[in-house]
Design a protein around this motif. Structure first.
Motif, short mmCIF file in Angstrom:
data_model
loop_
_atom_site.label_atom_id
_atom_site.label_comp_id
_atom_site.label_asym_id
_atom_site.label_seq_id
_atom_site.Cartn_x
_atom_site.Cartn_y
_atom_site.Cartn_z
N GLN A 8 0.83 -1.21 0.00
CA GLN A 8 0.00 0.00 0.00
C GLN A 8 0.87 1.26 0.00
O GLN A 8 0.55 2.24 -0.67
CB GLN A 8 -0.95 -0.01 1.19
CG GLN A 8 -2.04 -1.06 1.06
CD GLN A 8 -2.76 -1.28 2.38
OE1 GLN A 8 -2.14 -1.47 3.42
NE2 GLN A 8 -4.08 -1.24 2.32
N PHE A 9 1.96 1.22 0.76
CA PHE A 9 2.90 2.35 0.78
C PHE A 9 3.42 2.61 -0.64
O PHE A 9 3.36 3.72 -1.14
CB PHE A 9 4.07 2.04 1.74
CG PHE A 9 5.22 2.98 1.59
CD1 PHE A 9 5.18 4.24 2.14
CD2 PHE A 9 6.36 2.59 0.90
CE1 PHE A 9 6.26 5.12 2.00
CE2 PHE A 9 7.44 3.45 0.76
CZ PHE A 9 7.38 4.72 1.31
N TRP A 10 3.91 1.52 -1.28
CA TRP A 10 4.47 1.69 -2.63
C TRP A 10 3.39 2.04 -3.65
O TRP A 10 3.66 2.77 -4.60
CB TRP A 10 5.25 0.45 -3.05
CG TRP A 10 6.59 0.40 -2.37
CD1 TRP A 10 7.03 -0.51 -1.46
CD2 TRP A 10 7.67 1.34 -2.53
NE1 TRP A 10 8.30 -0.20 -1.05
CE2 TRP A 10 8.71 0.93 -1.69
CE3 TRP A 10 7.84 2.49 -3.30
CZ2 TRP A 10 9.92 1.61 -1.59
CZ3 TRP A 10 9.04 3.18 -3.21
CH2 TRP A 10 10.06 2.75 -2.37
N ARG A 51 10.05 5.35 6.66
CA ARG A 51 11.30 5.30 7.43
C ARG A 51 12.01 3.95 7.25
O ARG A 51 13.23 3.90 7.17
CB ARG A 51 11.04 5.58 8.90
CG ARG A 51 10.79 7.05 9.14
CD ARG A 51 10.33 7.34 10.55
NE ARG A 51 10.34 8.76 10.78
CZ ARG A 51 11.36 9.44 11.29
NH1 ARG A 51 12.46 8.81 11.65
NH2 ARG A 51 11.29 10.74 11.46
N LYS A 52 11.25 2.88 7.21
CA LYS A 52 11.87 1.56 6.97
C LYS A 52 12.56 1.56 5.61
O LYS A 52 13.65 1.00 5.46
CB LYS A 52 10.82 0.45 7.04
CG LYS A 52 10.34 0.16 8.45
CD LYS A 52 9.22 -0.87 8.45
CE LYS A 52 8.67 -1.04 9.85
NZ LYS A 52 7.51 -1.96 9.88
N SER A 53 11.95 2.21 4.62
CA SER A 53 12.55 2.28 3.29
C SER A 53 13.82 3.12 3.30
O SER A 53 14.81 2.78 2.63
CB SER A 53 11.55 2.86 2.29
OG SER A 53 10.42 2.02 2.18
N ILE A 54 13.82 4.22 4.03
CA ILE A 54 15.04 5.04 4.16
C ILE A 54 16.16 4.21 4.77
O ILE A 54 17.29 4.22 4.29
CB ILE A 54 14.79 6.30 5.02
CG1 ILE A 54 13.91 7.30 4.27
CG2 ILE A 54 16.11 6.96 5.42
CD1 ILE A 54 13.49 8.50 5.09
N LEU A 55 15.83 3.49 5.84
CA LEU A 55 16.84 2.68 6.52
C LEU A 55 17.32 1.53 5.65
O LEU A 55 18.52 1.21 5.63
CB LEU A 55 16.29 2.17 7.86
CG LEU A 55 16.02 3.27 8.90
CD1 LEU A 55 15.23 2.72 10.07
CD2 LEU A 55 17.32 3.92 9.36
N LEU A 85 15.23 8.72 -4.07
CA LEU A 85 15.18 7.35 -4.57
C LEU A 85 13.81 6.72 -4.30
O LEU A 85 13.20 6.13 -5.20
CB LEU A 85 16.29 6.51 -3.93
CG LEU A 85 16.39 5.06 -4.36
CD1 LEU A 85 16.62 4.93 -5.86
CD2 LEU A 85 17.51 4.37 -3.58
N ILE A 86 13.29 6.87 -3.10
CA ILE A 86 11.96 6.37 -2.76
C ILE A 86 10.92 7.06 -3.66
O ILE A 86 10.01 6.41 -4.18
CB ILE A 86 11.65 6.61 -1.27
CG1 ILE A 86 12.55 5.71 -0.41
CG2 ILE A 86 10.17 6.36 -0.95
CD1 ILE A 86 12.62 6.11 1.05
N GLY A 87 11.09 8.35 -3.86
CA GLY A 87 10.17 9.13 -4.67
C GLY A 87 10.19 8.78 -6.15
O GLY A 87 9.35 9.28 -6.90
N SER A 112 18.30 17.15 -10.33
CA SER A 112 18.28 17.26 -8.87
C SER A 112 17.83 15.92 -8.27
O SER A 112 16.79 15.38 -8.63
CB SER A 112 17.31 18.35 -8.42
OG SER A 112 17.13 18.30 -7.02
N THR A 113 18.64 15.41 -7.38
CA THR A 113 18.31 14.14 -6.70
C THR A 113 18.13 14.40 -5.20
O THR A 113 18.62 13.65 -4.37
CB THR A 113 19.39 13.09 -6.97
OG1 THR A 113 20.67 13.60 -6.57
CG2 THR A 113 19.44 12.69 -8.44
N ASP A 114 17.42 15.43 -4.88
CA ASP A 114 17.12 15.83 -3.51
C ASP A 114 15.60 15.92 -3.41
O ASP A 114 14.97 16.63 -4.17
CB ASP A 114 17.76 17.20 -3.26
CG ASP A 114 17.37 17.82 -1.93
OD1 ASP A 114 16.22 17.65 -1.47
OD2 ASP A 114 18.21 18.51 -1.35
N PHE A 115 15.03 15.16 -2.49
CA PHE A 115 13.58 15.23 -2.27
C PHE A 115 13.30 15.32 -0.78
O PHE A 115 12.57 14.53 -0.21
CB PHE A 115 12.91 14.01 -2.90
CG PHE A 115 11.41 14.11 -3.07
CD1 PHE A 115 10.70 15.27 -2.83
CD2 PHE A 115 10.70 13.00 -3.48
CE1 PHE A 115 9.33 15.34 -2.98
CE2 PHE A 115 9.32 13.04 -3.63
CZ PHE A 115 8.63 14.22 -3.39
#
Length: 179
Positions: A8-10, A51-55, A85-87, A112-115
């Motif tokens: 659902q997150f993705w 947050r789990k995806s960031i980690l 990357l997640i975005g 730009s690779t900043d989100f």
């Protein structure tokens, strides 16, 4: 605490990607609007999955990709790069975690690779839904309390550290495209 599961997150992230034509502000607005339609618990769960995806993306090869693309790495820029990357959506995220050289097919030189603003979508939705300013009951503080801290309480970066002279061999396609 997983009423929003990973799929659902993705799904929400991928819908934001499709609706925005790559525009980060449109992705951010889309996500805040969609999250506001959910329950407070689901907004909280979105933050946990995020947050789990960031980690999960905290890997030296991901960091090497950022170094090649942006020319530098700092604590903040590396965090914002993982948000970017997640975005990009589930497929790009997963392929990059398997092989960071995959980004040669995704990113353009000078892009730009900043989100950074992705860090705040759950907070904005939670605030809009509750009518409150952020406090310790909001998703960010709750996530940190559950050990999902990407800053001060984070585990060590996964994988093997690299030196700059190793980058051309570590991620050859990305290196060739960016240099």
């Amino acid at each position: 605490m997983d009423t929003i599961n990973t799929e659902q997150f993705w799904s929400l992230i991928d819908k934001a990607v499709k609706s925005s034509s790559g525009d980060k502000e449109l992705k951010e607005k889309f996500l805040v609007n969609e999250l506001t339609k959910l329950s407070l618990e689901e907004i909280m769960d979105f933050e946990m999955a995020f947050r789990k995806s960031i980690l999960e993306a905290d890997d030296f090869k991901v960091m090497a990709a950022q170094k090649i693309i942006e020319g530098y790495v700092s604590d903040d820029s590396y965090l914002y790069f993982r948000c970017w990357l997640i975005g990009q959506g589930k497929q790009v995220y997963q392929e990059t975690l398997k092989n960071s050289d995959y980004l040669a097919h995704v990113v353009q030189k000078g892009e730009s690779t900043d989100f950074e603003s992705l860090l705040y979508v759950a907070t904005a939705a939670y605030s809009r839904k509750t009518g409150k300013d952020e406090d310790e009951t909001f998703p960010r503080d709750t996530a940190i309390g559950l050990g999902l801290d990407y800053d001060f309480g984070a585990a060590a970066t996964k994988g093997t550290d690299w030196s700059e002279d190793e980058l051309p061999k570590l991620l050859p396609n990305l290196w060739a495209k960016m240099n």
